[in-house]
Design a protein around this motif. Sequence first.
Motif, PDB file in Angstrom:
ATOM      1  N   VAL A  22       0.844  -1.203   0.000  1.00 62.08           N
ATOM      2  CA  VAL A  22       0.000   0.000   0.000  1.00 62.08           C
ATOM      3  C   VAL A  22       0.875   1.247   0.000  1.00 62.08           C
ATOM      4  CG1 VAL A  22      -1.721   1.304   1.324  1.00 62.08           C
ATOM      5  CG2 VAL A  22      -1.852  -1.204   1.203  1.00 62.08           C
ATOM      6  N   LEU A  23       1.910   1.232   0.833  1.00 60.47           N
ATOM      7  CA  LEU A  23       2.792   2.393   0.941  1.00 60.47           C
ATOM      8  C   LEU A  23       3.529   2.641  -0.370  1.00 60.47           C
ATOM      9  CD1 LEU A  23       3.942   4.590   2.753  1.00 60.47           C
ATOM     10  CD2 LEU A  23       5.710   2.970   3.491  1.00 60.47           C
ATOM     11  N   GLU A  24       3.985   1.568  -1.004  1.00 64.61           N
ATOM     12  CA  GLU A  24       4.709   1.710  -2.268  1.00 64.61           C
ATOM     13  C   GLU A  24       3.824   2.365  -3.323  1.00 64.61           C
ATOM     14  OE1 GLU A  24       7.651  -1.044  -5.011  1.00 64.61           O
ATOM     15  OE2 GLU A  24       5.894  -1.955  -4.099  1.00 64.61           O
ATOM     16  N   ALA A  25       2.536   1.952  -3.365  1.00 65.12           N
ATOM     17  CA  ALA A  25       1.604   2.555  -4.319  1.00 65.12           C
ATOM     18  C   ALA A  25       1.401   4.035  -4.015  1.00 65.12           C
ATOM     19  CB  ALA A  25       0.277   1.817  -4.278  1.00 65.12           C
ATOM     20  N   LYS A  26       1.307   4.380  -2.742  1.00 67.42           N
ATOM     21  CA  LYS A  26       1.102   5.781  -2.359  1.00 67.42           C
ATOM     22  C   LYS A  26       2.329   6.628  -2.694  1.00 67.42           C
ATOM     23  CE  LYS A  26      -2.416   5.197   1.207  1.00 67.42           C
ATOM     24  NZ  LYS A  26      -3.436   5.914   0.406  1.00 67.42           N
ATOM     25  N   ILE A  27       3.503   6.035  -2.562  1.00 69.57           N
ATOM     26  CA  ILE A  27       4.725   6.772  -2.925  1.00 69.57           C
ATOM     27  C   ILE A  27       4.749   7.036  -4.421  1.00 69.57           C
ATOM     28  CG2 ILE A  27       7.243   6.606  -3.074  1.00 69.57           C
ATOM     29  CD1 ILE A  27       7.140   5.058  -0.397  1.00 69.57           C
ATOM     30  N   GLY A  28       4.363   6.023  -5.208  1.00 74.09           N
ATOM     31  CA  GLY A  28       4.284   6.221  -6.659  1.00 74.09           C
ATOM     32  C   GLY A  28       3.314   7.336  -7.010  1.00 74.09           C
ATOM     33  N   ASN A  29       2.167   7.355  -6.331  1.00 75.90           N
ATOM     34  CA  ASN A  29       1.190   8.427  -6.555  1.00 75.90           C
ATOM     35  C   ASN A  29       1.765   9.780  -6.151  1.00 75.90           C
ATOM     36  OD1 ASN A  29      -0.828   6.757  -7.527  1.00 75.90           O
ATOM     37  ND2 ASN A  29      -1.662   6.353  -5.507  1.00 75.90           N
ATOM     38  N   TRP A  30       2.464   9.799  -5.015  1.00 72.21           N
ATOM     39  CA  TRP A  30       3.028  11.061  -4.512  1.00 72.21           C
ATOM     40  C   TRP A  30       3.991  11.670  -5.526  1.00 72.21           C
ATOM     41  CZ3 TRP A  30       8.036  12.648  -3.318  1.00 72.21           C
ATOM     42  CH2 TRP A  30       8.153  13.829  -2.581  1.00 72.21           C
ATOM     43  N   ILE A  31       4.810  10.837  -6.137  1.00 70.15           N
ATOM     44  CA  ILE A  31       5.763  11.326  -7.153  1.00 70.15           C
ATOM     45  C   ILE A  31       5.000  11.980  -8.299  1.00 70.15           C
ATOM     46  CG2 ILE A  31       7.410  10.550  -8.915  1.00 70.15           C
ATOM     47  CD1 ILE A  31       8.302   8.415  -6.813  1.00 70.15           C
ATOM     48  N   HIS A  32       3.926  11.322  -8.723  1.00 68.44           N
ATOM     49  CA  HIS A  32       3.091  11.854  -9.798  1.00 68.44           C
ATOM     50  C   HIS A  32       2.420  13.157  -9.357  1.00 68.44           C
ATOM     51  CE1 HIS A  32       1.148  11.473 -13.593  1.00 68.44           C
ATOM     52  NE2 HIS A  32      -0.057  11.207 -13.125  1.00 68.44           N
ATOM     53  N   PHE A  33       1.913  13.178  -8.118  1.00 65.61           N
ATOM     54  CA  PHE A  33       1.235  14.359  -7.604  1.00 65.61           C
ATOM     55  C   PHE A  33       2.192  15.547  -7.489  1.00 65.61           C
ATOM     56  CE2 PHE A  33      -1.769  11.336  -5.105  1.00 65.61           C
ATOM     57  CZ  PHE A  33      -2.460  11.066  -6.273  1.00 65.61           C
ATOM     58  N   MET A  34       3.426  15.290  -7.061  1.00 63.61           N
ATOM     59  CA  MET A  34       4.411  16.367  -6.939  1.00 63.61           C
ATOM     60  C   MET A  34       4.658  17.020  -8.295  1.00 63.61           C
ATOM     61  SD  MET A  34       5.576  17.217  -3.967  1.00 63.61           S
ATOM     62  CE  MET A  34       7.045  18.116  -4.495  1.00 63.61           C
ATOM     63  N   ARG A  35       4.795  16.192  -9.316  1.00 61.91           N
ATOM     64  CA  ARG A  35       5.046  16.730 -10.661  1.00 61.91           C
ATOM     65  C   ARG A  35       3.861  17.574 -11.120  1.00 61.91           C
ATOM     66  NH1 ARG A  35       6.667  12.222 -12.985  1.00 61.91           N
ATOM     67  NH2 ARG A  35       8.894  12.630 -12.952  1.00 61.91           N
ATOM     68  N   ILE A  36       2.648  17.076 -10.908  1.00 66.03           N
ATOM     69  CA  ILE A  36       1.447  17.808 -11.330  1.00 66.03           C
ATOM     70  C   ILE A  36       1.301  19.101 -10.524  1.00 66.03           C
ATOM     71  CG2 ILE A  36      -1.078  17.738 -11.284  1.00 66.03           C
ATOM     72  CD1 ILE A  36      -0.910  14.778 -11.984  1.00 66.03           C
ATOM     73  N   ALA A  37       1.512  19.010  -9.209  1.00 65.60           N
ATOM     74  CA  ALA A  37       1.317  20.176  -8.341  1.00 65.60           C
ATOM     75  C   ALA A  37       2.282  21.300  -8.708  1.00 65.60           C
ATOM     76  CB  ALA A  37       1.492  19.779  -6.877  1.00 65.60           C
ATOM     77  N   VAL A  38       3.560  20.973  -8.856  1.00 59.09           N
ATOM     78  CA  VAL A  38       4.563  22.019  -9.099  1.00 59.09           C
ATOM     79  C   VAL A  38       4.487  22.541 -10.530  1.00 59.09           C
ATOM     80  CG1 VAL A  38       7.035  22.520  -9.208  1.00 59.09           C
ATOM     81  CG2 VAL A  38       6.113  21.185  -7.309  1.00 59.09           C
ATOM     82  N   LYS A  39       4.490  21.617 -11.494  1.00 55.47           N
ATOM     83  CA  LYS A  39       4.593  22.028 -12.896  1.00 55.47           C
ATOM     84  C   LYS A  39       3.276  22.570 -13.455  1.00 55.47           C
ATOM     85  CE  LYS A  39       8.408  18.946 -14.260  1.00 55.47           C
ATOM     86  NZ  LYS A  39       9.301  19.844 -15.002  1.00 55.47           N
ATOM     87  N   LEU A  40       2.156  22.210 -12.844  1.00 50.58           N
ATOM     88  CA  LEU A  40       0.863  22.652 -13.384  1.00 50.58           C
ATOM     89  C   LEU A  40       0.099  23.548 -12.401  1.00 50.58           C
ATOM     90  CD1 LEU A  40      -0.338  19.339 -15.088  1.00 50.58           C
ATOM     91  CD2 LEU A  40       0.655  21.339 -16.184  1.00 50.58           C
ATOM     92  N   LEU A  41      -0.226  22.991 -11.224  1.00 53.64           N
ATOM     93  CA  LEU A  41      -1.115  23.709 -10.302  1.00 53.64           C
ATOM     94  C   LEU A  41      -0.440  24.948  -9.717  1.00 53.64           C
ATOM     95  CD1 LEU A  41      -4.002  23.294  -9.421  1.00 53.64           C
ATOM     96  CD2 LEU A  41      -3.176  22.098  -7.403  1.00 53.64           C
ATOM     97  N   PHE A  42       0.753  24.783  -9.124  1.00 53.39           N
ATOM     98  CA  PHE A  42       1.435  25.925  -8.513  1.00 53.39           C
ATOM     99  C   PHE A  42       1.939  26.909  -9.576  1.00 53.39           C
ATOM    100  CE2 PHE A  42       2.592  22.928  -4.787  1.00 53.39           C
ATOM    101  CZ  PHE A  42       1.337  23.132  -4.243  1.00 53.39           C
ATOM    102  N   ALA A  43       2.392  26.373 -10.701  1.00 51.67           N
ATOM    103  CA  ALA A  43       2.854  27.257 -11.785  1.00 51.67           C
ATOM    104  C   ALA A  43       1.686  28.086 -12.314  1.00 51.67           C
ATOM    105  CB  ALA A  43       3.467  26.437 -12.912  1.00 51.67           C
ATOM    106  N   GLY A  44       0.506  27.460 -12.440  1.00 44.86           N
ATOM    107  CA  GLY A  44      -0.673  28.196 -12.878  1.00 44.86           C
ATOM    108  C   GLY A  44      -1.095  29.248 -11.878  1.00 44.86           C
ATOM    109  N   GLU A  45      -1.023  28.896 -10.586  1.00 45.26           N
ATOM    110  CA  GLU A  45      -1.379  29.856  -9.538  1.00 45.26           C
ATOM    111  C   GLU A  45      -0.407  31.034  -9.519  1.00 45.26           C
ATOM    112  OE1 GLU A  45      -3.719  31.513  -6.766  1.00 45.26           O
ATOM    113  OE2 GLU A  45      -4.143  29.607  -7.766  1.00 45.26           O
ATOM    114  N   ARG A  46       0.866  30.747  -9.762  1.00 43.09           N
ATOM    115  CA  ARG A  46       1.859  31.829  -9.812  1.00 43.09           C
ATOM    116  C   ARG A  46       1.516  32.795 -10.941  1.00 43.09           C
ATOM    117  NH1 ARG A  46       6.095  33.828  -6.498  1.00 43.09           N
ATOM    118  NH2 ARG A  46       5.670  35.881  -7.290  1.00 43.09           N
ATOM    119  N   GLN A  47       1.118  32.240 -12.076  1.00 42.06           N
ATOM    120  CA  GLN A  47       0.759  33.062 -13.225  1.00 42.06           C
ATOM    121  C   GLN A  47      -0.440  33.958 -12.897  1.00 42.06           C
ATOM    122  OE1 GLN A  47      -0.867  31.259 -17.022  1.00 42.06           O
ATOM    123  NE2 GLN A  47       1.232  31.576 -17.659  1.00 42.06           N
ATOM    124  N   VAL A  48      -1.444  33.395 -12.249  1.00 41.29           N
ATOM    125  CA  VAL A  48      -2.624  34.164 -11.848  1.00 41.29           C
ATOM    126  C   VAL A  48      -2.228  35.280 -10.886  1.00 41.29           C
ATOM    127  CG1 VAL A  48      -4.749  34.044 -10.477  1.00 41.29           C
ATOM    128  CG2 VAL A  48      -4.296  32.326 -12.236  1.00 41.29           C
TER     129      VAL A  48
END
Length: 636
Positions: free
Chosen positions: A260-286
């Motif tokens: 279970v933990l290994e799957a969550k870590i895999g998700n976390w890596i994906h979430f970090m990429r989405i959060a920084v490169k898309l969500l936070f970058a978009g918020e910075r632009q706004v």
Amino acid sequence: MAVDSRMDLLSERALLMRASLQKSQTITDNVVSILGSFDSRLSALETAMRPTQIRTHAIRKAHENIDRTLKAAEVILSQFDLTSETKVLKGPHEDLESYLDAIAQLRKIIRYFMSNKSFKSSDGVLNHANSLLAKAQSKLEEEFKQLLASYSKAVEPDRLFDGLPNSLRPSSDGDGGGKPHGGHHNDDAETAAYTLPILIPLRVLPLLHDLAQQMVQAGHQQQLLQIYRETRSFVLEESLRKLGVEKLSKEDVQRMQWEVLEAKIGNWIHFMRIAVKLLFAGERQVCDQIFRGFDSLSDQCFAEVTVSSVSMLLSFGDAIARSKRSPEKLFVLLDMYEIMRELHTEIETIFKGKACLEIRDSATGLTKRLAQTAQETFGDFEEAVEKDATKTAVLDGTVHPLTSYVINYVKFLFDYQTTLKQLFLEFGNGDDSNSQLASVTMRIMQALQNNLDGKSKQYKDPALTHLFLMNNIHYMVRSVRRSEAKDLLGDDWVQRHRRIVQQHANQYKRVAWTKILQCSSAQGLTSSGGGSLEGGNSSGVSRGLLKERFKMFNMQFDELHQRQSQWTVPDTELRESLRLAVAEVLLPAYRSFLKRFGPLVESGKNPQKYIKYTAEDLERLLGELFEGKSMNEPRR
């Protein structure tokens, strides 16, 4: 006569001239008299006109003052004409541009009366104008709040996935996809194009900017900051929750099953990429567009909006980095370290400015903790391999689970060699990162060999001891030759360990088959009188001893065949070469023995009781060795 006439004429003319002069004198006297009368009259008139002249001058001055006052009043009235109190009180919702113009004019009025306080009514005008301006600012704040809230919605995961490169998008079968692990995926992830989501419609941003600008000019930065923070921080957190981000503590992580933990870590890596490169970058632009022209305020707003979301993400990574170390965690730690390094540049750029310093430091701190934990786990693994005390015995002498585990572990390490080299550069002792990786790998392999030597001593049969070591070291050599580890460990390591494999194969053959080879030897078959067997002459041979020798051979071969057909040599090439090596020493000796002494036995009673096998039978049965058969499985 003539003279008298002229004299008379002159007398007449003189009389006429005298009369004319007297008449002129009379006229002159009259004129002087008249002029004297005019002078007195003019003096009297001037005296009478002076008050009138004074009143006329005063009237003229009054007219000039009236003109100036009218002009000033016209200017003042013109100020009020351009600003409608009704428009200000109505609010900016219907026509923001006109409303902002009205506020600008209202400020102009206030400035005018501030610089012209001599007007009696200036204080009253100023109080009224300031009161009106305060109401206008309140309505602007409300409009900013409503406008921001109405267009601030949590981003659905599908919209975020659409911004990812194709290689990182979740697959259609719902397996979560798009979660590349390991250094060999990093290049694609770093160079791929990302499309920022539109968090607030582009047409709305200029309106929000104008409203924010008015609030800043009015000195309402704190109210502006509070409104923006409360609205946008909730939206970001909700977007992450919809994506699947959880806030987990170290205790939560410790209680989880590894799968279970290994799957969550895999998700976390994906979430970090989405959060920084898309969500936070978009918020910075706004943020930058709404607060354009106010950089420090933009940085502060962005920091306060994102701090909670960033903390939610980094806290999970921190919990993993601080959790109990175990060998299987090394690769996910390296994955997490890789994503933090991959995102480092974006984090430094997006979270710029003094206000975001704490967030940048938190990200850098997590990267260092992950690196340190990974390095410590690496060291733990080497020690764990050396000291592994599992009593799991492989009864058939095949490759031990520890060997396959360690070799697979090492092969996985080479998928991360770029990351490992980076670790060695950051936390090493200054040596070349390649040599450090080679040194660590060699130590792990030596630790494995040391452990296998200990495990081999569990076998009571020395032949199986050598077969076990042969199998396991051969597996190590073959795996290294087929992986990138060969380039790092070098040909010398491979050749040295191939010789070790051959030594164990030779030792197995000697220990397992020497005794039976003695049964197919002519030594000890002559009678006590010492007769020879030269020339194939059978005189002097003890038939009874010969029969015993054949029986002993049959019994030992049956035992060897039964036992060693249960043993396993998993590598096909090695298995065949080992069978051939046994056949090369056993079959020629048996053929020779059977040819020379078989007729003596065959000429007696029940020869089949003693000569049980032909050479061909033995060759066929040798082909059944090392197949890992069960004890009750019949011969082929």
